[in-house]
Design a protein around this motif. Structure first.
Motif, PDB file in Angstrom:
ATOM      1  N   HIS A  71       0.816  -1.212   0.000  1.00 38.15           N
ATOM      2  CA  HIS A  71       0.000   0.000   0.000  1.00 38.15           C
ATOM      3  C   HIS A  71       0.850   1.262   0.000  1.00 38.15           C
ATOM      4  O   HIS A  71       0.623   2.173  -0.807  1.00 38.15           O
ATOM      5  N   ASP A  72       1.809   1.314   0.896  1.00 41.92           N
ATOM      6  CA  ASP A  72       2.597   2.545   1.040  1.00 41.92           C
ATOM      7  C   ASP A  72       3.448   2.813  -0.208  1.00 41.92           C
ATOM      8  O   ASP A  72       3.588   3.959  -0.640  1.00 41.92           O
ATOM      9  N   VAL A  73       4.006   1.746  -0.785  1.00 44.67           N
ATOM     10  CA  VAL A  73       4.834   1.915  -1.992  1.00 44.67           C
ATOM     11  C   VAL A  73       3.968   2.341  -3.173  1.00 44.67           C
ATOM     12  O   VAL A  73       4.299   3.279  -3.903  1.00 44.67           O
ATOM     13  N   TYR A  74       2.849   1.638  -3.371  1.00 45.05           N
ATOM     14  CA  TYR A  74       1.966   1.977  -4.488  1.00 45.05           C
ATOM     15  C   TYR A  74       1.456   3.417  -4.363  1.00 45.05           C
ATOM     16  O   TYR A  74       1.353   4.144  -5.347  1.00 45.05           O
ATOM     17  N   THR A  75       1.086   3.803  -3.169  1.00 47.64           N
ATOM     18  CA  THR A  75       0.567   5.160  -2.978  1.00 47.64           C
ATOM     19  C   THR A  75       1.606   6.193  -3.383  1.00 47.64           C
ATOM     20  O   THR A  75       1.298   7.165  -4.099  1.00 47.64           O
ATOM     21  N   LEU A  99      -8.608  -0.778  -4.616  1.00 51.91           N
ATOM     22  CA  LEU A  99      -9.387  -0.021  -3.635  1.00 51.91           C
ATOM     23  C   LEU A  99      -8.582   0.245  -2.370  1.00 51.91           C
ATOM     24  O   LEU A  99      -8.992   1.053  -1.533  1.00 51.91           O
ATOM     25  N   ASP A 100      -7.448  -0.427  -2.239  1.00 55.89           N
ATOM     26  CA  ASP A 100      -6.575  -0.177  -1.097  1.00 55.89           C
ATOM     27  C   ASP A 100      -5.814   1.139  -1.257  1.00 55.89           C
ATOM     28  O   ASP A 100      -5.739   1.935  -0.327  1.00 55.89           O
ATOM     29  N   TYR A 101      -5.268   1.369  -2.462  1.00 51.01           N
ATOM     30  CA  TYR A 101      -4.430   2.555  -2.621  1.00 51.01           C
ATOM     31  C   TYR A 101      -5.107   3.713  -3.349  1.00 51.01           C
ATOM     32  O   TYR A 101      -4.682   4.870  -3.210  1.00 51.01           O
ATOM     33  N   ALA A 102      -6.149   3.451  -4.140  1.00 51.50           N
ATOM     34  CA  ALA A 102      -6.770   4.511  -4.949  1.00 51.50           C
ATOM     35  C   ALA A 102      -7.267   5.702  -4.110  1.00 51.50           C
ATOM     36  O   ALA A 102      -7.018   6.865  -4.481  1.00 51.50           O
ATOM     37  N   PRO A 103      -7.969   5.473  -2.988  1.00 49.97           N
ATOM     38  CA  PRO A 103      -8.417   6.639  -2.205  1.00 49.97           C
ATOM     39  C   PRO A 103      -7.255   7.476  -1.681  1.00 49.97           C
ATOM     40  O   PRO A 103      -7.339   8.713  -1.655  1.00 49.97           O
ATOM     41  N   ALA A 104      -6.163   6.806  -1.264  1.00 51.34           N
ATOM     42  CA  ALA A 104      -5.009   7.546  -0.741  1.00 51.34           C
ATOM     43  C   ALA A 104      -4.363   8.391  -1.846  1.00 51.34           C
ATOM     44  O   ALA A 104      -3.984   9.545  -1.622  1.00 51.34           O
ATOM     45  N   VAL A 105      -4.276   7.796  -3.047  1.00 53.95           N
ATOM     46  CA  VAL A 105      -3.685   8.527  -4.170  1.00 53.95           C
ATOM     47  C   VAL A 105      -4.562   9.726  -4.553  1.00 53.95           C
ATOM     48  O   VAL A 105      -4.069  10.841  -4.753  1.00 53.95           O
ATOM     49  N   ALA A 106      -5.869   9.483  -4.666  1.00 51.89           N
ATOM     50  CA  ALA A 106      -6.783  10.570  -5.035  1.00 51.89           C
ATOM     51  C   ALA A 106      -6.719  11.703  -4.019  1.00 51.89           C
ATOM     52  O   ALA A 106      -6.749  12.888  -4.379  1.00 51.89           O
ATOM     53  N   ASN A 107      -6.601  11.335  -2.740  1.00 49.98           N
ATOM     54  CA  ASN A 107      -6.505  12.350  -1.691  1.00 49.98           C
ATOM     55  C   ASN A 107      -5.223  13.166  -1.834  1.00 49.98           C
ATOM     56  O   ASN A 107      -5.241  14.399  -1.732  1.00 49.98           O
ATOM     57  N   VAL A 175      11.082   6.193  -3.398  1.00 50.76           N
ATOM     58  CA  VAL A 175      10.267   5.634  -2.318  1.00 50.76           C
ATOM     59  C   VAL A 175      10.867   6.034  -0.976  1.00 50.76           C
ATOM     60  O   VAL A 175      12.021   5.727  -0.677  1.00 50.76           O
ATOM     61  N   ASP A 176      10.085   6.725  -0.190  1.00 53.85           N
ATOM     62  CA  ASP A 176      10.505   7.113   1.160  1.00 53.85           C
ATOM     63  C   ASP A 176      10.290   5.911   2.085  1.00 53.85           C
ATOM     64  O   ASP A 176       9.162   5.624   2.493  1.00 53.85           O
ATOM     65  N   GLU A 177      11.369   5.205   2.380  1.00 58.37           N
ATOM     66  CA  GLU A 177      11.255   3.975   3.166  1.00 58.37           C
ATOM     67  C   GLU A 177      10.710   4.239   4.574  1.00 58.37           C
ATOM     68  O   GLU A 177      10.073   3.368   5.164  1.00 58.37           O
ATOM     69  N   SER A 178      10.963   5.442   5.079  1.00 62.73           N
ATOM     70  CA  SER A 178      10.464   5.736   6.426  1.00 62.73           C
ATOM     71  C   SER A 178       8.936   5.827   6.457  1.00 62.73           C
ATOM     72  O   SER A 178       8.320   5.712   7.522  1.00 62.73           O
ATOM     73  N   ALA A 179       8.342   6.017   5.263  1.00 61.49           N
ATOM     74  CA  ALA A 179       6.881   6.098   5.184  1.00 61.49           C
ATOM     75  C   ALA A 179       6.249   4.751   4.826  1.00 61.49           C
ATOM     76  O   ALA A 179       5.022   4.644   4.711  1.00 61.49           O
ATOM     77  N   VAL A 180       7.081   3.731   4.624  1.00 60.27           N
ATOM     78  CA  VAL A 180       6.569   2.380   4.331  1.00 60.27           C
ATOM     79  C   VAL A 180       6.402   1.657   5.662  1.00 60.27           C
ATOM     80  O   VAL A 180       7.374   1.201   6.265  1.00 60.27           O
ATOM     81  N   ARG A 181       5.182   1.566   6.105  1.00 58.40           N
ATOM     82  CA  ARG A 181       4.924   1.053   7.450  1.00 58.40           C
ATOM     83  C   ARG A 181       4.247  -0.316   7.440  1.00 58.40           C
ATOM     84  O   ARG A 181       3.691  -0.766   8.430  1.00 58.40           O
ATOM     85  N   SER A 182       4.252  -0.966   6.270  1.00 59.63           N
ATOM     86  CA  SER A 182       3.681  -2.308   6.193  1.00 59.63           C
ATOM     87  C   SER A 182       4.582  -3.174   5.319  1.00 59.63           C
ATOM     88  O   SER A 182       5.272  -2.671   4.429  1.00 59.63           O
ATOM     89  N   THR A 183       4.581  -4.466   5.595  1.00 64.66           N
ATOM     90  CA  THR A 183       5.412  -5.404   4.837  1.00 64.66           C
ATOM     91  C   THR A 183       4.571  -6.609   4.434  1.00 64.66           C
ATOM     92  O   THR A 183       3.849  -7.164   5.271  1.00 64.66           O
ATOM     93  N   VAL A 184       4.666  -6.990   3.166  1.00 64.98           N
ATOM     94  CA  VAL A 184       3.957  -8.180   2.693  1.00 64.98           C
ATOM     95  C   VAL A 184       4.852  -9.384   2.924  1.00 64.98           C
ATOM     96  O   VAL A 184       5.960  -9.461   2.399  1.00 64.98           O
ATOM     97  N   LYS A 185       4.369 -10.345   3.712  1.00 67.13           N
ATOM     98  CA  LYS A 185       5.181 -11.515   4.043  1.00 67.13           C
ATOM     99  C   LYS A 185       4.758 -12.764   3.287  1.00 67.13           C
ATOM    100  O   LYS A 185       5.389 -13.808   3.401  1.00 67.13           O
ATOM    101  N   GLY A 186       3.680 -12.694   2.554  1.00 68.43           N
ATOM    102  CA  GLY A 186       3.234 -13.865   1.810  1.00 68.43           C
ATOM    103  C   GLY A 186       1.867 -13.631   1.224  1.00 68.43           C
ATOM    104  O   GLY A 186       1.265 -12.569   1.426  1.00 68.43           O
ATOM    105  N   PHE A 187       1.404 -14.616   0.474  1.00 64.86           N
ATOM    106  CA  PHE A 187       0.101 -14.506  -0.167  1.00 64.86           C
ATOM    107  C   PHE A 187      -0.656 -15.803   0.076  1.00 64.86           C
ATOM    108  O   PHE A 187      -0.139 -16.896  -0.161  1.00 64.86           O
ATOM    109  N   GLU A 188      -1.874 -15.667   0.576  1.00 64.13           N
ATOM    110  CA  GLU A 188      -2.680 -16.849   0.851  1.00 64.13           C
ATOM    111  C   GLU A 188      -4.092 -16.620   0.360  1.00 64.13           C
ATOM    112  O   GLU A 188      -4.718 -15.618   0.712  1.00 64.13           O
TER     113      GLU A 188
END
Length: 316
Positions: A71-75, A99-107, A175-188
């Motif tokens: 989310h943070d990277v895409y935004t 729908l996860d990142y679109a509202p943040a980007v539009a804002n 990419v501002d790494e300090s603003a990346v506050r989530s990490t994807v660890k896998g996909f299920e």
């Protein structure tokens, strides 16, 4: 003026909505003039970029920023892309990720956002079409802004299959790494199923007309003869006869197979919303007034318990 469509990929595969957005974007560019841009963020950007090079696309932007959606990277990246391209309309998939990142980007871009759009037009100002009340009502929204953001519902536009001659350009996002506050660890996959009906070329889909769970054997036999995947309408999922991840419809998955065989399915709007983008639809139902026949390319008005075994025998 221009349009920028953000592609989507999952588990190493470019999702179909990425190509459908190009058709929507091309329609807008035909109205607005200017150029159609698309962008892919993360993953195998070289391969994805080549696949996005379709007829009508002017520029493909590739952004090499890791493998998985974040989310943070895409935004950050989509915001920077939009500031660079300055699109009149920014298109994003109406998906879980979109729908996860679109509202943040539009804002961040201070743009109005219209979600879950099934039609767009810019011939006389931007208008977007949405469906309400289980697809029973269509509304047209006039967007009073010079620039807007839109999320596109999958399976509402055709894909552009012809290769193009777009410029493929690497975009150097910061990419501002300090603003990346989530990490994807896998996909299920939710539901624990072993198939993805959205990837199937041929779907044999069954509804309440099958009457009893034990009758599903004839459906599985037909699917095996056709090398197809079995799916179903909501009543079967509610009864626990099929796994949740095999449900087609508004509360299930949107599918666009080459062939969709609807067996014992009436064609309620909630179900049709999930499969109307199928290339060829075959309906089997005893009720001549079943709504499924309104959208079917081929219809068989007969008892499924006679028709399905006969088809299985023919295709074996």
């Amino acid at each position: 003026m221009s349009v920028l469509a953000i592609a989507e990929h999952r588990r190493g595969e470019l999702r179909l909505v990425s190509l459908e957005q190009l058709a929507a974007g091309r329609d807008l560019v035909d109205d607005l003039g200017g150029e159609l841009h698309t962008a892919v963020i993360g993953g195998d950007v070289e391969t994805f970029g080549a696949k996005l090079n379709r007829e009508g696309v002017d520029t493909v932007h590739t952004v090499d920023v890791g493998e998985e959606f974040n989310h943070d990277v895409y935004t950050q990246v989509v915001t920077q892309l939009a500031e660079e391209v300055e699109p009149t309309v920014l298109l994003m998939p109406n998906s879980v990720n979109g729908l996860d990142y679109a509202p943040a980007v539009a804002n961040r871009l201070d743009r109005p956002l219209v979600t879950d759009v099934v039609g767009v037009d810019a011939e006389d100002g931007l208008t977007a079409t949405r469906e309400l009340y289980g697809s029973k009502v269509e509304t047209t929204i006039d967007v009073h802004a010079e620039q807007a953001a839109v999320t596109v519902r999958p399976a509402e536009w055709p894909t552009i299959e012809t290769d193009g001659d777009a410029a493929i350009e690497a975009f150097d996002a910061t990419v501002d790494e300090s603003a990346v506050r989530s990490t994807v660890k896998g996909f299920e996959e939710v539901g624990g199923g072993d198939v993805d009906i959205t990837d199937a070329d041929v779907l044999v889909s069954v509804g309440r007309g099958i009457e009893e769970e034990e009758n599903l054997d004839i459906i599985y036999d037909l699917a095996a003869a056709l090398d197809a995947t079995v799916a179903g309408s909501r009543p079967l999922i509610d009864n626990g006869w099929l796994e949740k991840d095999r449900q087609v419809g508004q509360s299930g998955k949107v599918v666009t197979p080459d062939v969709y065989i609807a067996i014992g399915i009436s064609g309620a709007v909630q179900h049709v919303a999930g499969m109307k983008g199928s290339e060829t639809i075959v309906a089997i139902n005893t009720d001549p007034n079943a709504p499924i026949f309104d959208i079917a390319d081929y219809g068989i008005q007969d008892d499924l318990f006679e028709v399905v075994p006969a088809l299985t025998e023919r295709f074996r």
